[in-house]
Design an enzyme around this catalytic site. Structure first.
Site, PDB file in Angstrom:
ATOM      1  CD  GLN A  40      -2.937  -1.056   2.327  1.00 16.73           C
ATOM      2  OE1 GLN A  40      -2.635  -1.675   3.330  1.00 16.73           O
ATOM      3  NE2 GLN A  40      -4.061  -0.353   2.245  1.00 16.73           N
ATOM      4  NE  ARG A  97       0.358  -5.065  11.794  1.00 18.88           N
ATOM      5  CZ  ARG A  97      -0.779  -5.290  11.147  1.00 18.88           C
ATOM      6  NH1 ARG A  97      -1.798  -4.459  11.272  1.00 18.88           N
ATOM      7  NH2 ARG A  97      -0.923  -6.349  10.392  1.00 18.88           N
ATOM      8  CG  HIS A 142      -0.721  -6.300   5.251  1.00 18.82           C
ATOM      9  ND1 HIS A 142      -0.832  -5.644   6.452  1.00 18.82           N
ATOM     10  CD2 HIS A 142      -1.857  -6.030   4.582  1.00 18.82           C
ATOM     11  CE1 HIS A 142      -1.985  -4.982   6.499  1.00 18.82           C
ATOM     12  NE2 HIS A 142      -2.623  -5.200   5.362  1.00 18.82           N
ATOM     13  CG  ASN A 187      -3.033  -7.724   8.170  1.00 18.73           C
ATOM     14  OD1 ASN A 187      -3.178  -7.153   9.244  1.00 18.73           O
ATOM     15  ND2 ASN A 187      -3.815  -7.472   7.111  1.00 18.73           N
ATOM     16  CD  GLU A 188      -7.567  -7.202   8.167  1.00 16.05           C
ATOM     17  OE1 GLU A 188      -7.949  -7.249   6.977  1.00 16.05           O
ATOM     18  OE2 GLU A 188      -7.732  -6.209   8.885  1.00 16.05           O
ATOM     19  CG  ASN A 319      -5.925  -5.856  11.954  1.00 21.71           C
ATOM     20  OD1 ASN A 319      -5.187  -5.670  12.911  1.00 21.71           O
ATOM     21  ND2 ASN A 319      -5.471  -6.149  10.755  1.00 21.71           N
ATOM     22  CE1 TYR A 321      -9.455   0.208   9.793  1.00 22.45           C
ATOM     23  CE2 TYR A 321      -9.417  -2.191   9.910  1.00 22.45           C
ATOM     24  CZ  TYR A 321      -8.774  -0.996   9.650  1.00 22.45           C
ATOM     25  OH  TYR A 321      -7.468  -0.986   9.265  1.00 22.45           O
ATOM     26  CD  GLU A 392      -4.845  -3.236   9.649  1.00 26.26           C
ATOM     27  OE1 GLU A 392      -5.963  -2.964   9.136  1.00 26.26           O
ATOM     28  OE2 GLU A 392      -4.011  -3.964   9.102  1.00 26.26           O
ATOM     29  CD1 TRP A 441      -5.886   1.727   7.774  1.00 19.37           C
ATOM     30  CD2 TRP A 441      -4.100   0.447   8.210  1.00 19.37           C
ATOM     31  NE1 TRP A 441      -5.356   1.335   6.570  1.00 19.37           N
ATOM     32  CE2 TRP A 441      -4.247   0.548   6.811  1.00 19.37           C
ATOM     33  CE3 TRP A 441      -3.033  -0.292   8.725  1.00 19.37           C
ATOM     34  CZ2 TRP A 441      -3.385  -0.077   5.922  1.00 19.37           C
ATOM     35  CZ3 TRP A 441      -2.173  -0.918   7.839  1.00 19.37           C
ATOM     36  CH2 TRP A 441      -2.356  -0.807   6.460  1.00 19.37           C
ATOM     37  CD  GLU A 448      -7.830   0.888   2.086  1.00 23.89           C
ATOM     38  OE1 GLU A 448      -8.272  -0.214   2.443  1.00 23.89           O
ATOM     39  OE2 GLU A 448      -6.827   1.422   2.608  1.00 23.89           O
ATOM     40  CD1 TRP A 449      -6.368  -3.000   1.144  1.00 24.42           C
ATOM     41  CD2 TRP A 449      -4.856  -3.969  -0.187  1.00 24.42           C
ATOM     42  NE1 TRP A 449      -5.251  -3.282   1.917  1.00 24.42           N
ATOM     43  CE2 TRP A 449      -4.319  -3.875   1.128  1.00 24.42           C
ATOM     44  CE3 TRP A 449      -4.070  -4.551  -1.185  1.00 24.42           C
ATOM     45  CZ2 TRP A 449      -3.042  -4.337   1.453  1.00 24.42           C
ATOM     46  CZ3 TRP A 449      -2.791  -5.017  -0.870  1.00 24.42           C
ATOM     47  CH2 TRP A 449      -2.300  -4.899   0.441  1.00 24.42           C
ATOM     48  CG  PHE A 457      -8.350   3.974   5.855  1.00 18.06           C
ATOM     49  CD1 PHE A 457      -9.072   3.613   6.980  1.00 18.06           C
ATOM     50  CD2 PHE A 457      -8.782   3.508   4.622  1.00 18.06           C
ATOM     51  CE1 PHE A 457     -10.204   2.808   6.886  1.00 18.06           C
ATOM     52  CE2 PHE A 457      -9.912   2.704   4.509  1.00 18.06           C
ATOM     53  CZ  PHE A 457     -10.621   2.348   5.651  1.00 18.06           C
TER      54      PHE A 457
END
Length: 494
Positions: A40, A97, A142, A187-188, A319, A321, A392, A441, A448-449, A457
């Site tokens: 990213q 991180r 990630h 990650n995730e 993580n 949100y 996050e 985050w 952003e993907w 963000f």
């Protein structure tokens, strides 16, 4: 008691606290940091010996990224890391991180030849952080799998990948572990499994075998995590003294009513998120409800796998949100095998039609501070009160190239978001959850993907049209005051 009244009553304390939240609401050793990921922010996609990743291929496939963009340059952190680390230091954060790009270390992912330029790049980042008194928290994976591993063997759906991840992890521990004391393996993993191999909206964009591939991808990520942990414990732990964890993501699931069906659906939803990855490590197998709903779509753990998995977490990274109300729904029309199997409906309104929380830019992100407290308490109660880091937490604004810069920098909603979520984290600690740190985050606006550069963000605004210059937003200055100890007084004025 009505759902809304119950929620408001439960969270009265948090909502009254958020105006004055300050560092003194947290334990003295509590860590405050910011987070990013390699694809990213780094850019330099063909520099420094880096090999291609699945996100390079995916982002260059027409129609996959909302604005047609990619991470070839991203925000050019590869060349500007010193400037970015200086910003972290100036804001007062004591931890950072970031993730390592696997294909910068092994361009083909196979582990046959180390790319020394990649090692040097991350050594430079780690040393620059430590010079500023900032502790590195390093994520090994990630989402940016070396493309060769996907093309040659199917990536995460092939069990062979566990071996290659082990070689990669071993190399990182050997190269950086004298200075890095906190490692996050993956990650995730849920996002990789579901969005990468079920719905196909993330790299590698697979959706052809959605009844099996997401569960294979998840299974192999769990085993890859455990393999890396085992390597660290046997070869490096005594000498380096670090800790190894896993970052899982959870959208908190609150039952939509007191009906037993809705309560079961909410519990099922959490098991399909957290339990999918944590149950095998703590209890030796996937949650019972996943076995029941998915049957032989879920792979089996051998006895050898179970022995490998046992106690392979020094900490859990969460993580988080946003949150949803969850109702039981058998004939759900949601996309993807994973969501259909959960037999639930995700709801964003109270019974009176009021929305669950203010909506951020992303269609999935509503501001629901009480959800993070519930998620943290759930982990504490379900998994024997482990050490937790919030790895996050944050929210996004819509990219708007028509508004003047000063308007884009005055991110009042993000300031409010952080105040309220931090108040909820401090309340979870008071409830008894062993939360040791919090990472916002993200440090920077970035790629952003699948949304490309349409969502922001960052605490730091990146001017995509004018040389990628960095401008701290109001939220960055809020953290500066919070971390320098004056936010208690400032908070009451806002």
């Amino acid at each position: 008691m009505a759902k809304k009244e119950k929620i408001l009553k439960e969270n009265e304390q948090v909502e009254s606290n958020h105006r004055e939240v300050s560092q003194s609401d947290f334990p003295p050793s509590f860590v405050f940091g910011v987070a990013t990921s390699a694809y990213q922010i780094e850019g330099a996609c063909k520099e420094g010996g880096r090999g291609a990743s699945i996100w390079d291929a995916f982002s260059h496939t027409e129609g996959k990224i909302l604005d047609g963009s990619n991470g070839d340059i991203a925000v050019d952190h590869y060349h500007r890391y010193k400037e970015d680390i200086e910003l972290i230091a100036k804001l007062g954060f004591t931890a950072y991180r970031f993730s390592i790009s696997w294909s910068r270390i092994f361009p083909d992912g196979l582990g046959t030849k180390v790319n020394e330029e990649g090692i040097t790049f991350y050594n430079n980042i780690i040393d620059a952080l430590l010079e500023k008194g900032i502790q590195p928290y390093v994520t090994l994976y990630h989402w940016d799998l070396p493309l060769h591993l996907h093309e040659s063997m199917g990536g995460w759906v092939n069990k062979e990948i566990v071996k290659y991840f082990g070689i990669y992890a071993d190399t990182c521990f050997a190269s950086f572990g004298d200075r890095v004391k906190k490692w996050i393996t993956i990650n995730e993993p849920m996002q990789t499994a579901v969005n990468g191999y079920d719905i196909g909206i993330f790299a590698p964009g697979r959706c052809q075998q959605s009844s099996t591939e997401p569960y294979l991808a998840a299974h192999h990520q769990i085993l890859a995590h455990a393999t890396a942990f085992s390597i660290y414990r046997s070869k490096y732990k005594d000498k380096q003294g670090g800790q190894v964890g896993l970052s899982v993501d959870c959208e908190w699931a609150e039952a939509n009513s007191d009906r037993i069906e809705d309560k079961s659906a909410a519990a099922r939803r959490v098991d399909f998120q957290l339990g999918w990855y944590l149950h095998p490590i703590y209890y030796g197998d996937y949650p019972e409800v996943m076995r029941k709903k998915l049957g032989d779509q879920l792979p089996e753990f051998t006895q050898e796998d179970k022995d490998l998995l046992r106690n392979t977490l020094d900490f859990i990274g969460l993580n988080h949100y946003t949150s949803r109300f969850i109702a039981h729904e058998v004939n759900s029309l949601v996309e993807g095998n994973y969501y259909q199997a959960q037999e639930m409906e995700r709801i964003v309104e109270f019974e009176d039609g009021e929305i669950i929380g203010e909506k951020a830019a992303s269609e999935w992100l509503y501001v629901v501070p009480w959800g993070i407290r519930k998620a943290l308490n759930y982990i504490a109660q379900t998994y024997n009160n482990p050490i937790i880091y919030v790895t996050e937490n944050g929210m996004d604004d819509e990219e708007d190239d028509t508004s003047p810069l000063h308007e884009m920098l005055d991110d009042k909603m993000r300031v409010k978001y952080y105040k309220r979520y931090l108040a909820a984290v401090s309340q979870a600690i008071k409830d008894g959850a062993d939360v040791r740190g919090y990472f916002a985050w993200s440090l920077l606006d970035n790629f952003e993907w699948a949304q490309g550069y349409t969502k922001r963000f960052g605490l730091i605004y990146v001017d995509y049209k004018n040389g990628l210059t960095r401008h701290p937003k109001s939220s960055a200055y809020w953290f500066l005051r919070f971390l320098k100890g004056s936010e208690g007084k400032k908070g009451k004025e806002e």
